[in-house]
Design a protein around this motif. Structure first.
Motif: not given
Length: 112
Positions: A27, A31, A34
């Motif tokens: 995760r 992030y 992104q």
């Protein structure tokens, strides 16, 4: 020890982590990826080091803003202070994870 392969900035990295931390690391990497994609889209092609530096600065800015907002919401009450302290601990743990990730990314890349 767990092991995961993450993708950040179009590159793949094999990382070792504690057992049970694999999903959280995935995760976090998603992030960061992104943020890296957003930067690449707005600033154009950057070197890997500059891209990771800029992404980490953006994420740190978000964390500091959150910390500031939490401190303002606390208003000095005991309950607010406890929440602020808890948030600061979470931010510190996130910073440690980011440092660990940055160290891992500095190691020779293993492409999949």
């Amino acid at each position: 020890m767990g092991q995961v392969t993450i993708a950040v900035g179009g590159r793949h990295y094999s990382l070792v982590c504690g057992d049970g931390e694999e999903q959280q690391l995935l995760r976090l990497a998603e992030y960061v990826d992104q943020k890296a994609e957003t930067l690449s889209g707005s600033l154009g092609r950057l070197s890997e080091a500059r891209l990771l530096l800029m992404a980490s600065l953006l994420i740190t800015d978000e964390l500091m803003e959150l910390k500031s907002q939490l401190a303002e919401q606390g208003g000095g009450s005991l309950n607010g202070a406890a929440h602020t302290h808890e948030a600061e601990q979470k931010i510190a743990r996130l910073a440690e994870r980011l440092e660990s990730l940055a160290f891992s990314l500095e190691q020779p890349a293993h492409t999949s």
